[in-house]
Scaffold this active site. Structure first.
Site: not given
Length: 433
Positions: A183-186, A241, A258-259, A311-312, A363
């Site tokens: 995920h790009a923003r992490e 993201r 990641n989906r 991740h974060s 979730y």
């Protein structure tokens, strides 16, 4: 004449006045919002989708529910409107960060791009170009222990480089995989991958735990799984993201990588709408990034025993399943390892990490890389969510990199040592210290 001089002095020092805070300008903010009724939930969902904002927590508006804290990035252009709506409907909220612009500037400030300049290189965030440069230097300086593997290319044709750390030629040697930056923003995620490689090279034969791990396992490290998105966060939109793939039927860009794996793909917890932050793609492995990683893992499934995806944020140690509420076959084993890792983080760094299966701890999130790796046969698969719990979120300051990476490092070492102990019982084991 005197009046004119005073006016001129004031104009010349206007910028200084703004910076010192004696005259402040509105900045992008992160709001913490807690809806208490279904009506407030619906309003907040509308705010997060119809206005120029970015949901931090939860990742998608569909997860917003009563009495659950929501973290929302609100740019200056939308701030007054959003706050007015929240106040009009009595939705409880507070400002988590009122200086997001300053934090972004702090994250991108770099005095040196040369890893040889000292350990502080690893206590800063680095652009994609700097990371590629770091990969080349790392190979040059450690050619007998580090090899580069080109897994494939991204949608925009950037290379997907993984590093293989191998410290001996023992026969039938097993391996561990770590990927970062899906995920790009992490940004703390790629920072950890660089940190892990540097630590492994510097402390082999110095620290008994990492020595034992590297004696018994090769390690594959993918520093940036989403290079297009990561590059975009440095140049255009810090909150991006997804990847940057295009499709004919929509103006919306990107897939949540990641989906995009074949683990209950695109069921509850993912979206088939291209504009969604959790868009699953047109089919499993539709994206070149996820396909490249899946192809590599398939071709090495008999040697890779342990899988980590970094991740974060939220400080969690998660394991399969995220795509289902079912328990993994070795659930108790995965749980015990995660529990020990969390205990070691708390013992040595006084920080608390939740742990558990993904779907029950957060979730449902189908199509995840860890669930897919587990179904492939890698029976020790984990997703780590690093610092913090929301104070800074995706804008974790560089001064926090060291502690965040050391927490993740001790968790990786704890679990890796247990996997070696369980799968290679003839070799002596060490306790993390």
């Amino acid at each position: 004449m005197k009046t004119n001089l005073i006016l001129l002095f004031a104009l010349m020092n206007l910028d200084k006045l703004l910076k010192t805070g004696r005259c402040t300008e509105t900045q992008d903010q992160i709001l913490s919002i807690t809806p208490t009724t279904q009506q407030q939930v619906d309003i907040l969902k509308n705010v997060s989708t119809q206005y120029e904002t970015s949901l931090w927590q939860p990742v998608s508006h569909q997860y917003i529910k009563e009495e659950t804290q929501v973290h929302l990035f609100v740019p200056t252009s939308s701030l007054a409107t959003v706050k007015d709506l929240l106040q009009k409907h009595d939705i409880r909220h507070e400002v988590l960060l009122d200086n997001a612009n300053e934090l972004i500037e702090m994250q991108t400030r770099n005095d040196s791009t040369d890893p040889r300049s000292g350990s502080t290189f690893y206590e800063r965030y680095h652009s994609l170009e700097d990371i590629y440069y770091w990969i080349n230097l790392t190979i040059q300086d450690n050619h007998s222990r580090v090899k580069v593997i080109l897994l494939g290319s991204s949608y925009e044709k950037r290379p997907l480089y993984a590093l293989k750390l191998s410290f001996n030629d023992r026969p039938n040697k097993k391996a561990m995989w770590i990927d970062c930056g899906i995920h790009a923003r992490e940004w703390i995620s790629p920072a950890f991958c660089l940190w892990f490689v540097q630590y492994s090279l510097a402390f082999y034969m110095q620290n008994q735990d990492i020595t034992h791990i590297l004696d018994n396992m090769d390690v594959y490290v993918l520093p940036v799984m989403n290079p297009d998105g990561y590059h975009y966060t440095w140049t255009t939109n810090r909150m991006w993201r997804k990847n940057r793939s295009l499709r004919k039927e929509s103006d919306c860009i990107g897939v949540d990588l990641n989906r995009n794996f074949d683990a209950n793909w695109c069921t509850e917890g993912a979206s088939d709408h291209p504009c969604s932050e959790i868009y699953c793609g047109e089919f499993p492995e539709s994206e070149p990034e996820s396909q490249a990683v899946a192809d590599f893992l398939r071709s090495h499934k008999n040697t890779i025993q342990l899988y980590f995806s970094i991740h974060s944020y939220s400080q969690m140690l998660l394991f399969p399943y995220s795509c289902s509420l079912d328990e993994a076959e070795n659930h108790n084993e995965l749980l015990e390892m995660a529990k020990q890792a969390a205990q070691n983080i708390r013992r040595y760094y006084r920080n608390i990490y939740k742990y558990g299966s993904g779907a029950k701890t957060i979730y449902l999130a189908p199509g995840g890389s860890d669930d897919w790796a587990y179904s492939l046969g890698i029976k020790y698969a984990y997703t780590f969510e690093l610092q913090d719990r929301g104070q800074y979120g995706f804008l974790l300051p560089p001064s926090h990199i060291s502690k965040a990476c050391n927490e993740a490092l001790i968790a990786v070492k704890t679990i890796a040592l247990k996997v070696i102990e369980k799968t290679q019982p003839s070799r002596s084991s060490f306790q993390t210290a």
